[in-house]
Scaffold this motif. Structure first.
Motif, PDB file in Angstrom:
ATOM      1  N   SER A 350     -49.369  -4.811 109.960  1.00  0.00           N
ATOM      2  CA  SER A 350     -50.603  -4.663 109.691  1.00  0.00           C
ATOM      3  C   SER A 350     -51.058  -3.661 108.640  1.00  0.00           C
ATOM      4  O   SER A 350     -50.334  -3.087 107.868  1.00  0.00           O
ATOM      5  CB  SER A 350     -51.767  -4.620 110.866  1.00  0.00           C
ATOM      6  OG  SER A 350     -51.682  -3.230 111.172  1.00  0.00           O
ATOM      7  N   ASP A 351     -52.432  -3.776 108.120  1.00  0.00           N
ATOM      8  CA  ASP A 351     -52.678  -2.796 106.952  1.00  0.00           C
ATOM      9  C   ASP A 351     -52.428  -1.335 107.303  1.00  0.00           C
ATOM     10  O   ASP A 351     -52.241  -0.492 106.410  1.00  0.00           O
ATOM     11  CB  ASP A 351     -54.118  -2.902 106.436  1.00  0.00           C
ATOM     12  CG  ASP A 351     -54.108  -4.089 105.419  1.00  0.00           C
ATOM     13  OD1 ASP A 351     -53.198  -4.422 104.914  1.00  0.00           O
ATOM     14  OD2 ASP A 351     -55.374  -4.378 105.243  1.00  0.00           O
ATOM     15  N   SER A 352     -52.738  -0.974 108.675  1.00  0.00           N
ATOM     16  CA  SER A 352     -52.446   0.253 109.184  1.00  0.00           C
ATOM     17  C   SER A 352     -51.138   0.639 109.039  1.00  0.00           C
ATOM     18  O   SER A 352     -50.872   2.079 108.778  1.00  0.00           O
ATOM     19  CB  SER A 352     -53.022   0.351 110.649  1.00  0.00           C
ATOM     20  OG  SER A 352     -52.440  -0.444 111.382  1.00  0.00           O
ATOM     21  N   ARG A 354     -49.238   0.125 106.215  1.00  0.00           N
ATOM     22  CA  ARG A 354     -48.904   0.150 105.038  1.00  0.00           C
ATOM     23  C   ARG A 354     -48.530   1.441 104.293  1.00  0.00           C
ATOM     24  O   ARG A 354     -47.372   1.523 103.479  1.00  0.00           O
ATOM     25  CB  ARG A 354     -50.041  -0.503 104.203  1.00  0.00           C
ATOM     26  CG  ARG A 354     -49.691  -0.825 102.613  1.00  0.00           C
ATOM     27  CD  ARG A 354     -50.491  -1.720 101.766  1.00  0.00           C
ATOM     28  NE  ARG A 354     -49.930  -1.649 100.586  1.00  0.00           N
ATOM     29  CZ  ARG A 354     -50.304  -2.819  99.662  1.00  0.00           C
ATOM     30  NH1 ARG A 354     -51.107  -3.723 100.239  1.00  0.00           N
ATOM     31  NH2 ARG A 354     -49.903  -2.759  98.354  1.00  0.00           N
ATOM     32  N   GLU A 358     -44.753   1.549 102.662  1.00  0.00           N
ATOM     33  CA  GLU A 358     -44.620   1.844 101.111  1.00  0.00           C
ATOM     34  C   GLU A 358     -43.601   3.005 101.144  1.00  0.00           C
ATOM     35  O   GLU A 358     -42.457   3.059 100.260  1.00  0.00           O
ATOM     36  CB  GLU A 358     -45.946   2.259 100.576  1.00  0.00           C
ATOM     37  CG  GLU A 358     -46.729   1.116 100.171  1.00  0.00           C
ATOM     38  CD  GLU A 358     -48.072   1.592  99.664  1.00  0.00           C
ATOM     39  OE1 GLU A 358     -48.526   2.693  99.645  1.00  0.00           O
ATOM     40  OE2 GLU A 358     -48.901   0.468  99.210  1.00  0.00           O
ATOM     41  N   PRO A 375     -46.926  -7.001 101.893  1.00  0.00           N
ATOM     42  CA  PRO A 375     -48.069  -6.445 102.846  1.00  0.00           C
ATOM     43  C   PRO A 375     -48.705  -7.769 103.675  1.00  0.00           C
ATOM     44  O   PRO A 375     -48.661  -8.670 103.262  1.00  0.00           O
ATOM     45  CB  PRO A 375     -48.869  -5.918 101.621  1.00  0.00           C
ATOM     46  CG  PRO A 375     -48.709  -6.471 100.368  1.00  0.00           C
ATOM     47  CD  PRO A 375     -47.418  -7.120 100.497  1.00  0.00           C
ATOM     48  N   ALA A 376     -49.535  -7.036 104.343  1.00  0.00           N
ATOM     49  CA  ALA A 376     -50.261  -8.051 105.686  1.00  0.00           C
ATOM     50  C   ALA A 376     -51.131  -8.789 104.852  1.00  0.00           C
ATOM     51  O   ALA A 376     -51.623  -9.785 105.623  1.00  0.00           O
ATOM     52  CB  ALA A 376     -50.676  -7.159 106.659  1.00  0.00           C
ATOM     53  N   ASP A 377     -51.625  -8.565 103.461  1.00  0.00           N
ATOM     54  CA  ASP A 377     -52.647  -9.323 102.919  1.00  0.00           C
ATOM     55  C   ASP A 377     -52.073 -10.791 102.533  1.00  0.00           C
ATOM     56  O   ASP A 377     -52.794 -11.677 101.858  1.00  0.00           O
ATOM     57  CB  ASP A 377     -53.724  -8.631 101.878  1.00  0.00           C
ATOM     58  CG  ASP A 377     -52.747  -8.015 100.945  1.00  0.00           C
ATOM     59  OD1 ASP A 377     -51.586  -8.497 100.710  1.00  0.00           O
ATOM     60  OD2 ASP A 377     -53.316  -7.319  99.998  1.00  0.00           O
TER      61      ASP A 377
END
Ligand SMILES: [Zn+2]
Length: 433
Positions: A350-352, A354, A358, A375-377
């Motif tokens: 998820s974004d958390s 990311r 990275e 990424p999750a998006d």
């Protein structure tokens, strides 16, 4: 037509050979396996897959038979080139670079002008001189040998280059990466004393067999390509007999069954051609080893003590274009990890995760891996895994991986490799360990 040093097939259209066909049992039209092989041929056609995977493309403004390499293709090509360069370095080759052009007189001297002109681009006139896009690298390497005083102690002198060469193929036969007008050839020439030639031919076959195993290439057959009728072959029966005897001796010593094909030799000498077959059973030449007494004489090569060296021409993997076309078809785009355009994809849950993803990506890149972030998006984890199904290592980053700093590795076949340090993953992705 007469093949030159390059491992290229003749210009005439080949029908599938009996031998190549016999590798694929049951391939009669209407049979189940025939339908499967046809399907595999279409599925794995390198032109279709090459575009889908971002390997190469063409543009009519550049011209037919002049493909350009896209990022994924450039990555595969670099991996192959680095591998072959290293294999040659470990086996006593010195690498050189030479121009893709030469004066017309160079090719008159080498014999290409008399025996191979039909396959060459016409000369370009500049300042009263005529230049020719080179049809092979041999003449340049002969001049490199001749540029220094050589003695018996310098032999065998093994010179290798991955360089451009050009062939004036007609537009009608051009296509994909297999029929091109510009070729990046993995070439090499061993200048040796006559009594070293057989050992050097055998050593070249060692390299070819090692490279094929590493690349996942299966040999269809060994072919001893001999002189044919006509003016395209140098008329010196005694010279041909000497070089053929060496190639036959090496094939016998190595226990390699082979077919003999008159008319497929180079204009200056016979060749051992290592034939491959595509999924449809069509055969072509990838790698080659040749013995040449002709060009050393034409260039008046010598060494202290009064000897004339023999030239062993060899290509470990042939032209890079044909090789990559074959690799695309053999692997169906799922390249071995060391060859894969992208070796690792980092997938945060998820974004958390990311920032941690990275950071992992940076560590992958620093360790030498070709890696990217999804990424999750870009969709659900499942959708992102499907989109990267050809990537050998899929690194899922969840809360546990954030805490441990390790990558949880999912393999492209669905298997799990557990938590693996990035450096270990990078080590697994190299052709030499
Ligand atoms: Zn050559």
């Amino acid at each position: 037509m007469v093949a030159s040093c390059s491992a290229l097939p003749s210009r005439r259209r080949r029908t599938p050979s009996r031998r190549a066909d016999s590798m694929l049992p049951g391939r009669t039209p209407g049979s189940w396996s025939f339908a499967l092989s046809q399907e595999r041929m279409i599925m794995n056609d390198h032109r279709r897959l090459g575009r889908e995977l971002g390997i190469f493309d063409t543009d009519p403004l550049i011209g037919a038979g002049l493909p350009y390499w896209l990022p994924a293709g450039a990555a595969v090509r670099k991996a192959v080139e680095d591998y072959v360069h290293e294999l040659e370095r470990r086996n006593g080759y010195q690498h050189v670079n030479s121009p893709v052009l030469g004066k017309r007189e160079l090719y008159e001297r080498s014999g290409h002008w008399d025996h191979y002109a039909d396959d060459m681009f016409p000369p370009m006139e500049v300042g009263g001189e005529e230049f020719v896009l080179r049809p092979s690298l041999c003449p340049h390497h002969a001049l490199i040998y001749r540029a220094r005083q050589r003695s018996h102690r310098d032999l065998p002198l093994r010179v290798a280059e991955l360089g451009g060469m050009y062939r004036s193929e007609l537009s009608g036969v051009l296509g994909g990466l297999t029929r091109v007008r510009g070729i990046q050839l993995n070439d090499g020439h061993v200048f040796c004393a006559p009594d070293q030639a057989a050992a050097e031919v055998s050593a070249a076959l060692d390299l070819i067999e090692a490279a094929h195993a590493q690349l996942g290439i299966r040999t269809a057959r060994y072919r001893l390509s001999l002189r044919g009728e006509g003016a395209k072959f140098v008329d010196d029966p005694a010279m041909w007999a000497r070089s053929e005897a060496i190639l036959r001796e090496v094939l016998k010593e190595r226990g390699r069954d082979h077919d003999e094909e008159p008319g497929e030799g180079a204009f200056y000498g016979p060749k051992i051609d290592i034939q491959i077959a595509d999924p449809a059973g069509r055969e072509s030449t990838l790698s080659t080893v040749q013995v040449d007494y002709f060009q050393p004489e034409r260039f008046d090569l010598g060494y202290a003590g009064g000897g004339r060296p023999v030239m062993v021409h060899r290509s470990v993997v042939g032209g890079i274009e044909r090789l990559v076309a074959h690799l695309i078809e053999v692997h169906g785009g799922a390249f071995p990890a060391w060859l894969a355009p992208v070796q690792a994809v980092v997938l945060p849950l998820s974004d958390s995760e990311r920032p941690a993803a990275e950071d992992l990506l940076r560590r992958c890149l620093a360790a030498g891996l070709r890696a990217e972030l999804a990424p999750a998006d870009r969709g659900s984890l499942g959708a992102r895994i499907r989109a990267h199904r050809l990537v050998p290592y899929q690194l899922v980053v969840g809360p546990r991986e954030v805490a441990s700093g390790l990558a949880s590795v999912r393999l492209r076949d669905g298997g799990q490799a557990g938590e693996v340090p990035v450096e270990q993953l990078a080590a697994r992705s190299r052709p030499f360990v």
